[in-house]
Design an enzyme around this catalytic site. Structure first.
Site, mmCIF file in Angstrom:
data_model
loop_
_atom_site.group_PDB
_atom_site.id
_atom_site.type_symbol
_atom_site.label_atom_id
_atom_site.label_comp_id
_atom_site.label_asym_id
_atom_site.label_seq_id
_atom_site.Cartn_x
_atom_site.Cartn_y
_atom_site.Cartn_z
ATOM 1 N N GLU A 28 0.866 -1.171 0.088
ATOM 2 C CA GLU A 28 -0.089 0.076 -0.028
ATOM 3 C C GLU A 28 0.836 1.193 0.049
ATOM 4 O OE1 GLU A 28 -2.474 -0.258 3.495
ATOM 5 O OE2 GLU A 28 -3.873 -1.394 2.404
ATOM 6 N N GLN A 46 -4.051 16.071 -4.746
ATOM 7 C CA GLN A 46 -3.677 15.953 -6.055
ATOM 8 C C GLN A 46 -2.371 14.847 -6.047
ATOM 9 O OE1 GLN A 46 -3.053 19.808 -8.017
ATOM 10 N NE2 GLN A 46 -1.322 18.967 -8.903
ATOM 11 N N ASP A 47 -2.388 14.243 -7.226
ATOM 12 C CA ASP A 47 -1.334 13.128 -7.419
ATOM 13 C C ASP A 47 -0.633 13.763 -8.778
ATOM 14 O OD1 ASP A 47 -1.901 11.910 -5.291
ATOM 15 O OD2 ASP A 47 -2.640 9.837 -6.362
ATOM 16 N N ARG A 59 16.177 18.980 -9.998
ATOM 17 C CA ARG A 59 14.942 19.666 -10.078
ATOM 18 C C ARG A 59 14.702 20.315 -8.624
ATOM 19 N NH1 ARG A 59 11.417 18.000 -14.260
ATOM 20 N NH2 ARG A 59 12.040 16.021 -15.370
ATOM 21 N N HIS A 62 12.030 23.844 -5.098
ATOM 22 C CA HIS A 62 10.599 24.414 -5.467
ATOM 23 C C HIS A 62 9.676 24.286 -4.167
ATOM 24 C CE1 HIS A 62 11.437 22.383 -9.553
ATOM 25 N NE2 HIS A 62 12.025 23.748 -9.599
ATOM 26 N N LYS A 72 4.001 17.467 0.989
ATOM 27 C CA LYS A 72 4.041 16.460 0.054
ATOM 28 C C LYS A 72 4.427 15.301 0.534
ATOM 29 C CE LYS A 72 5.841 20.153 -3.334
ATOM 30 N NZ LYS A 72 7.107 20.310 -4.090
ATOM 31 N N HIS A 119 11.718 21.981 -1.548
ATOM 32 C CA HIS A 119 11.854 20.372 -2.180
ATOM 33 C C HIS A 119 12.422 20.287 -3.259
ATOM 34 C CE1 HIS A 119 10.389 16.717 -4.457
ATOM 35 N NE2 HIS A 119 11.099 16.149 -3.220
ATOM 36 N N TYR A 132 4.193 12.209 -6.542
ATOM 37 C CA TYR A 132 4.068 12.804 -5.207
ATOM 38 C C TYR A 132 2.557 13.155 -5.188
ATOM 39 C CZ TYR A 132 5.398 16.968 -8.330
ATOM 40 O OH TYR A 132 5.611 17.816 -9.199
ATOM 41 N N LYS A 168 13.944 27.621 -15.288
ATOM 42 C CA LYS A 168 13.425 28.032 -14.020
ATOM 43 C C LYS A 168 14.338 27.841 -13.032
ATOM 44 C CE LYS A 168 9.788 26.604 -11.147
ATOM 45 N NZ LYS A 168 8.326 25.742 -10.721
ATOM 46 N N ASP A 169 14.981 26.805 -12.804
ATOM 47 C CA ASP A 169 15.950 26.508 -11.860
ATOM 48 C C ASP A 169 17.281 27.264 -11.836
ATOM 49 O OD1 ASP A 169 14.334 24.692 -10.518
ATOM 50 O OD2 ASP A 169 14.894 22.852 -11.380
#
Length: 187
Positions: A28, A46-47, A59, A62, A72, A119, A132, A168-169
């Site tokens: 699970e 949300q997934d 990445r 954020h 998360k 994160h 996530y 962006k990063d």
């Protein structure tokens, strides 16, 4: 489910119970009651899933500003990453401290990251699938990032190739220049 604490209070490793035999395994990945029993009562809404083709891709870091901050629950379904959580809550006793955990399809570990933390992750293998759950919907207006190499935080990512970073990063501000609005005790 088994909960293991990290040096950042609230950020914890979750190890699911895995049932395996000659055919494979079953586990699970989320059970509301089992998570409540280990102290995680977050309601996920949300997934998300990402795929990263190349080893060494980074990445992050954020987060979403309040009022759309997100907790998360992250895991890897293929490959492996070094997953990082950074305390961004002004006034926190662990402000700007970070923790890194290896998450992989093999170890099946998950990392729970509460609201108020940044994160990011660096892929340790090619072909990484990263999943996530979040407790708040995506908000473009609140979407933020800070530099992965912010010297005031000092995450040890190892070698990072600029070619494996998003625009962006690479253009994200330092924490001192960001409008991060997390305050310890308010998130």
């Amino acid at each position: 489910m088994k909960r293991m604490e990290t040096k950042l209070p609230g950020v914890c490793i979750v190890e699911p119970q895995v049932f395996g035999d000659h055919r494979g395994y079953f586990m699970e990945t989320y059970n509301k009651r089992a998570f409540a029993e280990i102290g995680i009562t977050t309601e996920f809404v949300q997934d998300n899933q990402s795929f990263t083709a190349q080893k060494g891709t980074l990445r992050g870091i954020h987060f979403q500003n309040a009022p759309m901050a997100q907790a998360k629950l992250v895991r890897v379904t293929r490959g492996a990453v070094m997953d990082v959580a950074v305390d961004l809550r002004g006034g926190s006793p662990t402000y700007k401290l970070w923790v890194a955990v290896e998450l992989s399809a093999e170890n099946k570990r998950m990392l729970f990251i509460p609201r108020g933390f940044g994160h990011g992750f660096k892929t340790l293998t090619d072909d990484v699938e990263f999943c996530y759950k979040v407790d708040n919907l995506y908000s473009k207006a609140c979407d933020r990032g800070i530099r992965f190499d912010d010297p005031s935080i000092g995450v040890d990512w190892g070698e990072v190739a600029e070619s494996l970073l998003s625009q962006k990063d690479t253009t994200a501000p330092l924490l001192s220049e960001s409008d991060c609005n997390f305050v310890y005790g308010e998130i």
